[in-house]
Write an enzyme that holds these catalytic residues in place. Structure first.
Site, PDB file in Angstrom:
ATOM      1  N   SER A  91       0.841  -1.209   0.000  1.00  0.00           N
ATOM      2  CA  SER A  91       0.000   0.000   0.000  1.00  0.00           C
ATOM      3  C   SER A  91       0.878   1.262   0.000  1.00  0.00           C
ATOM      4  CB  SER A  91      -0.977   0.000   1.171  1.00  0.00           C
ATOM      5  OG  SER A  91      -0.319   0.134   2.400  1.00  0.00           O
ATOM      6  N   LYS A 107      13.621  -8.598   3.624  1.00  0.00           N
ATOM      7  CA  LYS A 107      14.949  -9.218   3.553  1.00  0.00           C
ATOM      8  C   LYS A 107      15.994  -8.196   3.953  1.00  0.00           C
ATOM      9  CE  LYS A 107      16.049 -12.611   2.152  1.00  0.00           C
ATOM     10  NZ  LYS A 107      15.766 -13.954   2.593  1.00  0.00           N
ATOM     11  N   ASN A 111      14.098   3.446   4.472  1.00  0.00           N
ATOM     12  CA  ASN A 111      13.083   2.487   4.914  1.00  0.00           C
ATOM     13  C   ASN A 111      12.050   3.227   5.744  1.00  0.00           C
ATOM     14  OD1 ASN A 111      11.890  -0.077   5.481  1.00  0.00           O
ATOM     15  ND2 ASN A 111      12.863  -0.052   7.498  1.00  0.00           N
ATOM     16  N   HIS A 157       9.643   2.408   9.052  1.00  0.00           N
ATOM     17  CA  HIS A 157       9.385   1.441  10.118  1.00  0.00           C
ATOM     18  C   HIS A 157       8.136   1.912  10.870  1.00  0.00           C
ATOM     19  CE1 HIS A 157      10.363  -1.617  13.055  1.00  0.00           C
ATOM     20  NE2 HIS A 157      10.037  -0.749  13.986  1.00  0.00           N
ATOM     21  N   ASP A 166      17.067  -1.489  11.151  1.00  0.00           N
ATOM     22  CA  ASP A 166      16.436  -0.351  11.838  1.00  0.00           C
ATOM     23  C   ASP A 166      17.407   0.546  12.602  1.00  0.00           C
ATOM     24  OD1 ASP A 166      14.007  -1.378  10.934  1.00  0.00           O
ATOM     25  OD2 ASP A 166      13.737  -2.591  12.729  1.00  0.00           O
ATOM     26  N   GLU A 210       1.908   6.833   7.411  1.00  0.00           N
ATOM     27  CA  GLU A 210       2.901   6.395   6.417  1.00  0.00           C
ATOM     28  C   GLU A 210       2.478   6.852   5.030  1.00  0.00           C
ATOM     29  OE1 GLU A 210       3.854   2.222   6.635  1.00  0.00           O
ATOM     30  OE2 GLU A 210       4.016   2.262   8.796  1.00  0.00           O
TER      31      GLU A 210
END
Ligand code: GRF
Length: 191
Positions: free
Chosen positions: A16, A88, A104, A106, A147, A176
């Site tokens: 999404s 991954k 990224n 999170h 992270d 997000e």
């Protein structure tokens, strides 16, 4: 950067966030989504690639280990990599080839609730169990450890005592969708 930036989106699931990013950059001068990359041949995100007419790449473990994914990124002249639910670990060769060019998102306020195994509902369950009164996505650069790369931006939402992990997940996902693509655009403008 003087030329149009080529973005690769890496995703393992429904995608999404990937869809929001595809939509955001559809008519933008600054960047194009060059490809969607997935380690899951059945991932929903691949349907979104088809919908937007974007190249889809499915890779396996050996492609990562033997540097073939990096070769592919170079061949497609990818400048910037966006992880959106990619489960991954990013191999060392990609991290070195794209310094400060892999980001990224999170679904919690790092450095809390991050690290190995902290993905999907595991994160939101841990947040609720810890009695947190706020949560929200963290956008960060990707380095060798899960992270732990430098934080670029965080967005916050209140959690009430009654919120279930599912409700927290929905609140965080909404943020997000609002913020990932614009934040990526800002980063690309500075390249
Ligand atoms: C998001 O919650 C994101 O924070 C995490 O993976 C999830 C991806 O969701 N990294 P979707 O596939 O974009 O819907």
């Amino acid at each position: 950067m003087s030329k149009k930036c080529n973005i690769a989106i890496f995703a393992s699931g429904g995608g999404s966030n990937a869809e929001q990013i595809l939509q955001h950059f559809e008519n933008k001068e600054v960047a194009d989504v060059a490809c969607i990359v997935s380690n899951q041949p059945n991932a929903g995100v691949l349907d979104r690639a088809i919908k937007y007419g974007v190249r889809a790449i499915v890779h396996n473990e050996l492609d990562l280990q033997e540097g073939r994914l990096l070769e592919m990124m170079k061949k497609l002249q990818v400048d910037f990599i966006v992880l959106a639910g990619y489960l991954k670990k990013i191999p060392e060769d990609l991290i070195q080839a794209y310094p400060n060019r892999i980001v990224n998102i999170h679904p919690a306020l790092l450095p809390k609730f991050g690290g190995k195994g902290m993905f999907g509902m595991n994160v939101h369950r841990a947040v609720v169990e810890a009695g947190e009164r706020e949560s929200g996505p963290t956008i960060h650069f990707v380095n060798e450890n899960y992270d732990e790369g430098a934080i670029i931006a965080q967005f916050r939402v209140d959690i009430t005592e009654k919120d279930t992990p599912e409700q927290v997940a929905a609140k965080v996902l909404k943020l997000e969708h609002q913020h990932y693509a614009p934040t990526i655009e800002q980063l690309i403008q500075k390249l």
